[in-house]
Design a protein around this motif. Structure first.
Motif, PDB file in Angstrom:
ATOM      1  N   GLY A 386       0.793  -1.227   0.000  1.00  0.00           N
ATOM      2  CA  GLY A 386       0.000   0.000   0.000  1.00  0.00           C
ATOM      3  C   GLY A 386       0.820   1.269   0.000  1.00  0.00           C
ATOM      4  O   GLY A 386       1.964   1.311  -0.470  1.00  0.00           O
ATOM      5  N   ILE A 387       0.243   2.324   0.589  1.00  0.00           N
ATOM      6  CA  ILE A 387       0.833   3.665   0.497  1.00  0.00           C
ATOM      7  C   ILE A 387       2.076   3.821   1.370  1.00  0.00           C
ATOM      8  O   ILE A 387       2.894   4.716   1.156  1.00  0.00           O
ATOM      9  CB  ILE A 387      -0.193   4.743   0.888  1.00  0.00           C
ATOM     10  N   GLY A 388       2.254   2.953   2.367  1.00  0.00           N
ATOM     11  CA  GLY A 388       3.433   3.044   3.233  1.00  0.00           C
ATOM     12  C   GLY A 388       3.333   4.177   4.248  1.00  0.00           C
ATOM     13  O   GLY A 388       2.383   4.960   4.259  1.00  0.00           O
ATOM     14  N   ILE A 389       4.347   4.254   5.103  1.00  0.00           N
ATOM     15  CA  ILE A 389       4.370   5.237   6.196  1.00  0.00           C
ATOM     16  C   ILE A 389       5.739   5.886   6.243  1.00  0.00           C
ATOM     17  O   ILE A 389       6.767   5.207   6.140  1.00  0.00           O
ATOM     18  CB  ILE A 389       4.071   4.548   7.558  1.00  0.00           C
ATOM     19  N   GLU A 390       5.768   7.198   6.436  1.00  0.00           N
ATOM     20  CA  GLU A 390       7.036   7.913   6.597  1.00  0.00           C
ATOM     21  C   GLU A 390       7.729   7.468   7.881  1.00  0.00           C
ATOM     22  O   GLU A 390       7.078   7.198   8.888  1.00  0.00           O
ATOM     23  CB  GLU A 390       6.782   9.430   6.658  1.00  0.00           C
ATOM     24  N   PHE A 398       0.602   4.613  16.402  1.00  0.00           N
ATOM     25  CA  PHE A 398      -0.069   3.778  17.395  1.00  0.00           C
ATOM     26  C   PHE A 398      -0.799   4.607  18.450  1.00  0.00           C
ATOM     27  O   PHE A 398      -1.411   4.054  19.353  1.00  0.00           O
ATOM     28  CB  PHE A 398       0.927   2.842  18.077  1.00  0.00           C
ATOM     29  N   GLU A 399      -0.696   5.943  18.348  1.00  0.00           N
ATOM     30  CA  GLU A 399      -1.430   6.798  19.278  1.00  0.00           C
ATOM     31  C   GLU A 399      -2.895   6.853  18.852  1.00  0.00           C
ATOM     32  O   GLU A 399      -3.216   6.817  17.668  1.00  0.00           O
ATOM     33  CB  GLU A 399      -0.837   8.212  19.296  1.00  0.00           C
ATOM     34  N   PRO A 400      -3.814   6.957  19.846  1.00  0.00           N
ATOM     35  CA  PRO A 400      -5.241   6.970  19.497  1.00  0.00           C
ATOM     36  C   PRO A 400      -5.636   8.192  18.686  1.00  0.00           C
ATOM     37  O   PRO A 400      -5.110   9.290  18.895  1.00  0.00           O
ATOM     38  CB  PRO A 400      -5.935   6.977  20.875  1.00  0.00           C
ATOM     39  N   PHE A 401      -6.550   7.984  17.758  1.00  0.00           N
ATOM     40  CA  PHE A 401      -7.136   9.028  16.917  1.00  0.00           C
ATOM     41  C   PHE A 401      -6.118   9.685  15.985  1.00  0.00           C
ATOM     42  O   PHE A 401      -6.314  10.798  15.520  1.00  0.00           O
ATOM     43  CB  PHE A 401      -7.820  10.114  17.773  1.00  0.00           C
ATOM     44  N   ILE A 402      -4.991   8.993  15.740  1.00  0.00           N
ATOM     45  CA  ILE A 402      -3.958   9.547  14.861  1.00  0.00           C
ATOM     46  C   ILE A 402      -3.740   8.595  13.688  1.00  0.00           C
ATOM     47  O   ILE A 402      -3.624   7.379  13.867  1.00  0.00           O
ATOM     48  CB  ILE A 402      -2.627   9.755  15.619  1.00  0.00           C
ATOM     49  N   GLN A 403      -3.687   9.165  12.478  1.00  0.00           N
ATOM     50  CA  GLN A 403      -3.326   8.386  11.295  1.00  0.00           C
ATOM     51  C   GLN A 403      -2.018   8.933  10.734  1.00  0.00           C
ATOM     52  O   GLN A 403      -1.423   9.859  11.282  1.00  0.00           O
ATOM     53  CB  GLN A 403      -4.452   8.442  10.258  1.00  0.00           C
ATOM     54  N   GLU A 404      -1.565   8.331   9.647  1.00  0.00           N
ATOM     55  CA  GLU A 404      -0.246   8.684   9.096  1.00  0.00           C
ATOM     56  C   GLU A 404      -0.151  10.167   8.781  1.00  0.00           C
ATOM     57  O   GLU A 404       0.863  10.797   9.005  1.00  0.00           O
ATOM     58  CB  GLU A 404       0.014   7.834   7.847  1.00  0.00           C
ATOM     59  N   SER A 405      -1.241  10.764   8.292  1.00  0.00           N
ATOM     60  CA  SER A 405      -1.259  12.191   7.996  1.00  0.00           C
ATOM     61  C   SER A 405      -2.703  12.641   7.881  1.00  0.00           C
ATOM     62  O   SER A 405      -3.633  11.837   7.805  1.00  0.00           O
ATOM     63  CB  SER A 405      -0.511  12.486   6.691  1.00  0.00           C
ATOM     64  N   LEU A 406      -2.906  13.982   7.857  1.00  0.00           N
ATOM     65  CA  LEU A 406      -4.247  14.526   7.706  1.00  0.00           C
ATOM     66  C   LEU A 406      -4.844  14.172   6.350  1.00  0.00           C
ATOM     67  O   LEU A 406      -6.037  13.906   6.224  1.00  0.00           O
ATOM     68  CB  LEU A 406      -4.207  16.050   7.881  1.00  0.00           C
ATOM     69  N   LYS A 434       6.456  -4.872  15.741  1.00  0.00           N
ATOM     70  CA  LYS A 434       7.509  -4.320  14.879  1.00  0.00           C
ATOM     71  C   LYS A 434       6.880  -3.797  13.581  1.00  0.00           C
ATOM     72  O   LYS A 434       5.978  -4.436  13.032  1.00  0.00           O
ATOM     73  CB  LYS A 434       8.551  -5.393  14.560  1.00  0.00           C
ATOM     74  N   VAL A 435       7.396  -2.666  13.126  1.00  0.00           N
ATOM     75  CA  VAL A 435       6.876  -2.058  11.893  1.00  0.00           C
ATOM     76  C   VAL A 435       8.041  -1.721  10.973  1.00  0.00           C
ATOM     77  O   VAL A 435       9.040  -1.149  11.409  1.00  0.00           O
ATOM     78  CB  VAL A 435       6.092  -0.761  12.183  1.00  0.00           C
ATOM     79  N   SER A 436       7.910  -2.095   9.720  1.00  0.00           N
ATOM     80  CA  SER A 436       8.855  -1.638   8.693  1.00  0.00           C
ATOM     81  C   SER A 436       8.023  -1.157   7.510  1.00  0.00           C
ATOM     82  O   SER A 436       7.060  -1.818   7.112  1.00  0.00           O
ATOM     83  CB  SER A 436       9.799  -2.764   8.269  1.00  0.00           C
ATOM     84  N   SER A 437       8.384   0.012   6.985  1.00  0.00           N
ATOM     85  CA  SER A 437       7.551   0.582   5.939  1.00  0.00           C
ATOM     86  C   SER A 437       8.376   1.479   5.022  1.00  0.00           C
ATOM     87  O   SER A 437       9.325   2.138   5.465  1.00  0.00           O
ATOM     88  CB  SER A 437       6.401   1.386   6.551  1.00  0.00           C
ATOM     89  N   VAL A 438       7.994   1.492   3.761  1.00  0.00           N
ATOM     90  CA  VAL A 438       8.604   2.374   2.758  1.00  0.00           C
ATOM     91  C   VAL A 438       7.478   3.105   2.054  1.00  0.00           C
ATOM     92  O   VAL A 438       6.591   2.462   1.470  1.00  0.00           O
ATOM     93  CB  VAL A 438       9.438   1.578   1.735  1.00  0.00           C
ATOM     94  N   THR A 441       5.645   2.007  -1.241  1.00  0.00           N
ATOM     95  CA  THR A 441       5.978   0.601  -1.524  1.00  0.00           C
ATOM     96  C   THR A 441       5.138  -0.364  -0.671  1.00  0.00           C
ATOM     97  O   THR A 441       4.694  -1.403  -1.152  1.00  0.00           O
ATOM     98  CB  THR A 441       7.474   0.338  -1.257  1.00  0.00           C
ATOM     99  N   GLY A 442       4.926  -0.025   0.592  1.00  0.00           N
ATOM    100  CA  GLY A 442       4.124  -0.893   1.445  1.00  0.00           C
ATOM    101  C   GLY A 442       4.629  -0.931   2.871  1.00  0.00           C
ATOM    102  O   GLY A 442       5.632  -0.303   3.222  1.00  0.00           O
ATOM    103  N   SER A 443       3.906  -1.674   3.696  1.00  0.00           N
ATOM    104  CA  SER A 443       4.226  -1.778   5.122  1.00  0.00           C
ATOM    105  C   SER A 443       4.158  -3.225   5.579  1.00  0.00           C
ATOM    106  O   SER A 443       3.492  -4.071   4.963  1.00  0.00           O
ATOM    107  CB  SER A 443       3.246  -0.941   5.957  1.00  0.00           C
ATOM    108  N   GLU A 444       4.869  -3.497   6.669  1.00  0.00           N
ATOM    109  CA  GLU A 444       4.840  -4.836   7.264  1.00  0.00           C
ATOM    110  C   GLU A 444       4.763  -4.701   8.786  1.00  0.00           C
ATOM    111  O   GLU A 444       5.595  -4.054   9.420  1.00  0.00           O
ATOM    112  CB  GLU A 444       6.092  -5.627   6.877  1.00  0.00           C
ATOM    113  N   PHE A 445       3.742  -5.312   9.380  1.00  0.00           N
ATOM    114  CA  PHE A 445       3.554  -5.330  10.821  1.00  0.00           C
ATOM    115  C   PHE A 445       3.732  -6.776  11.296  1.00  0.00           C
ATOM    116  O   PHE A 445       3.140  -7.696  10.714  1.00  0.00           O
ATOM    117  CB  PHE A 445       2.155  -4.846  11.211  1.00  0.00           C
ATOM    118  N   SER A 446       4.523  -6.959  12.356  1.00  0.00           N
ATOM    119  CA  SER A 446       4.743  -8.327  12.840  1.00  0.00           C
ATOM    120  C   SER A 446       4.957  -8.321  14.343  1.00  0.00           C
ATOM    121  O   SER A 446       5.400  -7.338  14.926  1.00  0.00           O
ATOM    122  CB  SER A 446       5.951  -8.967  12.141  1.00  0.00           C
TER     123      SER A 446
END
Length: 601
Positions: A386-390, A398-406, A434-438, A441-446
């Motif tokens: 997907g869109i990935g995370i900076e 992981f904070e409540p009510f917060i997404q990657e960006s507005l 654990k989180v790795s993301s580009v 390119t995409g993200s991986e949660f484990s």
């Protein structure tokens, strides 16, 4: 160091500080006035012994005189009372040692006073440890000298110098003044310290009382918040139950394509609203500290299939390839844990992966990374394209009510609670995700989770299976059902739903009517709403369970609830009900529970 003190300072007011305790300020006062008094006393004694050509006494007195000047100046410039007190005691001990062994070869009243003064000064200034040390350093030499004098064994090639009465008198008066001065200052300091402690204790008791009131208020606030959320949940879920239920009924009635499209939009929107409500309630439950993890047996591959079954369709609608890979070594193991919370964690991760992936693949893996006889460690991994995370946002997602960006919130919607719920649930079990993301390119949660392994062997069910709706509908018409529900819209919905299964239920508008109907009639199953006027569902169920007729008292009861109370499951069980279904319910879910309780009872 007091910032007001400088090299040219001679004032005591500039070395005292409000930051210091009463006792430490008293120590500074004792050093200040004690060194000043010593300076004038030693000046008089030094003049006296120099005039009489008493060389050794002149040297020792001169050393003490110069030392008093240097230490006084150092105190007014750098008010560090601890090293200055050590220096005073060391110099006084050395001078005392030189006087009794070298200068006068004797123990006089002045010597005794000097030892007493050193002892008091050591204890008052430096405490028990150093007070004892300096006392021994002065008492032991005096004792040795007395023994030597008694045995006539003392001999030193210096002619002893005599101390005249005027010198003795000056030294005695100065010693008495210093001793009185020490006792006066420290007695005053101790009294003030005790008073401050009493005042502090009163304040502490007051603060403790205020803290208890604050805690009680916070608990009441938390309870009020929980009750408010429960009430709001009930009030919102009740109309949602009708919206989703009626949508399902209309969709199953072969509508025109354009009508079906509109109904699907209506059902999808109601489902999204329900999902938001569930997220808020789940997060509130976790944050309240009332969440208890279950320890029950389950089969992980089967659980993963159930979790991802509905998600496969969501991915297919978006044109995304969905892959589920569960380690084959787990297929024959019965694990012990909380399948509900595992479902919640994996579902939120998978749901996020699908939501933020426009095309490509979403992969879900459960891999056994460590296999022992009584325990296994399973690695859960959800990967997307997907869109990935900076990188700078990885700590805050992981904070409540917060997404990657507005922009993400505006484009994809949602409450931002999914990952917060995942993180809290894992943290409560001591697990780090654990989180790795580009980006792009995409993200991986484990995460790794440890499970005890039951000795029970997984068996493939053969004969025991639930009938599907078509098979079971033929026998539904003979089932005698009672519905206790006060909301007319929900009653209408249930009647329409059950009419499709050829079932006509009896209706009770409150718990009291339900009890009377059960007393007068025989029913195969009861669907009991929990929040009703006159008598609620809990009390009605308890009344039914207390009936004398065992056929009536053992009638299966399914609770229908739109409540979000944390202890709803426990309260349902305590009241004697067999199971519960949350509103808005899925027809298939209700169907399965009715079948389990009626056919297989």
């Amino acid at each position: 160091m007091n910032k007001k003190a400088n090299f040219f300072n001679f004032s005591i007011n500039k070395i005292l500080s409000d930051d210091l305790s009463v006792l430490d300020n008293a120590r500074l006062r004792l050093l200040y006035y004690g060194l000043a008094l010593s300076f004038f006393t030693l000046l008089i004694i030094l003049t006296n012994v120099v005039v009489k050509y008493q060389v050794i006494l002149s040297i020792t007195t001169g050393v003490m005189f110069v030392s008093s000047i240097v230490l006084f100046k150092y105190l007014t410039y750098r008010p560090r009372w601890t090293p200055i007190a050590h220096m005073v005691l060391i110099i006084a001990t050395l001078v005392n040692f030189a006087d009794i062994f070298v200068a006068i070869h004797n123990i006089s009243i002045v010597t005794v006073e000097a030892v007493i003064m050193i002892m008091l000064f050591g204890f008052y200034m430096l405490g028990k440890k150093y007070g004892t040390l300096y006392t021994l350093l002065n008492v032991v030499p005096v004792s040795i000298l007395l023994i030597l004098k008694h045995t006539n064994g003392y001999l030193i090639p210096f002619k002893p110098e005599s101390v005249d009465q005027s010198t003795n008198l000056i030294a005695m008066v100065a010693s008495f003044v210093l001793i009185v001065f020490m006792h006066s200052y420290f007695y005053t300091a101790f009294i003030r310290t005790i008073k401050e402690l009493e005042i502090g204790n009163k304040k502490q008791r007051g603060l403790a009382a205020e803290f208890e009131l604050a805690v009680e208020k916070a608990e009441r606030s938390s309870e009020a918040k929980s009750e408010f959320l429960s009430t709001m949940s009930h009030e919102i879920r009740t109309p949602l139950n009708a919206v989703i239920g009626m949508s399902n009924l209309l969709i199953s009635g072969n509508p025109r394509p354009d009508q079906k499209e509109n109904l699907e939009v209506l059902k999808f929107s109601a489902g999204n609203l329900l999902s938001i409500i569930n997220d808020v309630l789940d997060f509130n439950k976790i944050e309240s500290g009332k969440l208890v993890f279950e320890h029950i047996k389950f089969n992980l591959p089967e659980l993963m299939q159930n979790i991802c079954g509905g998600q496969v369709m969501s991915a297919k609608v978006k044109g995304i390839l969905f892959k589920l890979d569960v380690d084959s070594t787990l297929s024959k193991k019965v694990l012990v844990g909380d399948p509900t919370r595992i479902s919640q964690i994996v579902f939120n991760l998978v749901n996020n992966a699908i939501k933020f992936t426009a095309d490509g693949t979403v992969t879900v893996k459960a891999t056994c990374v460590e296999d022992r006889s009584d325990k296994v460690i399973v690695n859960f991994c959800v990967k997307d394209t997907g869109i990935g995370i900076e990188q700078s946002r990885l700590d805050v997602i992981f904070e409540p009510f917060i997404q990657e960006s507005l922009s993400t919130t505006r484009r994809y919607g949602g409450t931002g609670l999914g990952l917060a719920i995942v993180n809290r649930l894992l943290e409560l079990q001591g697990i780090k995700i654990k989180v790795s993301s580009v980006p792009g390119t995409g993200s991986e949660f484990s995460f790794n989770m440890e499970f005890p392994v039951s000795a029970e062997v997984v068996e493939t069910p053969v004969a025991s299976r639930l009938l599907d709706i078509d098979e079971f509908t033929e026998s539904l018409s003979s089932i005698r059902m009672l519905i206790a529900e006060d909301n007319p819209v929900n009653v209408l919905l249930m009647q329409k739903l059950l009419s499709k299964w050829d079932l006509v239920p009896a209706i009770a508008e409150n718990g009291e009517c339900a009890v009377e109907l059960v007393r007068e009639n025989d029913f195969d199953i009861i669907l009991m709403d929990l929040q009703m006027p006159i008598m609620n569902g809990f009390d009605a169920a308890k009344a039914i369970r207390k009936m004398d007729d065992p056929h009536k008292s053992n009638t299966p009861i399914i609770a229908l609830t739109a409540s979000a109370l944390f202890d709803i499951r426990e309260r349902v069980e305590e009241s004697g009900m067999n199971d519960y279904v949350s509103k808005p319910f899925k027809p298939n879910e209700l169907f399965e529970k009715i079948q389990q309780l009626v056919v297989h009872s």
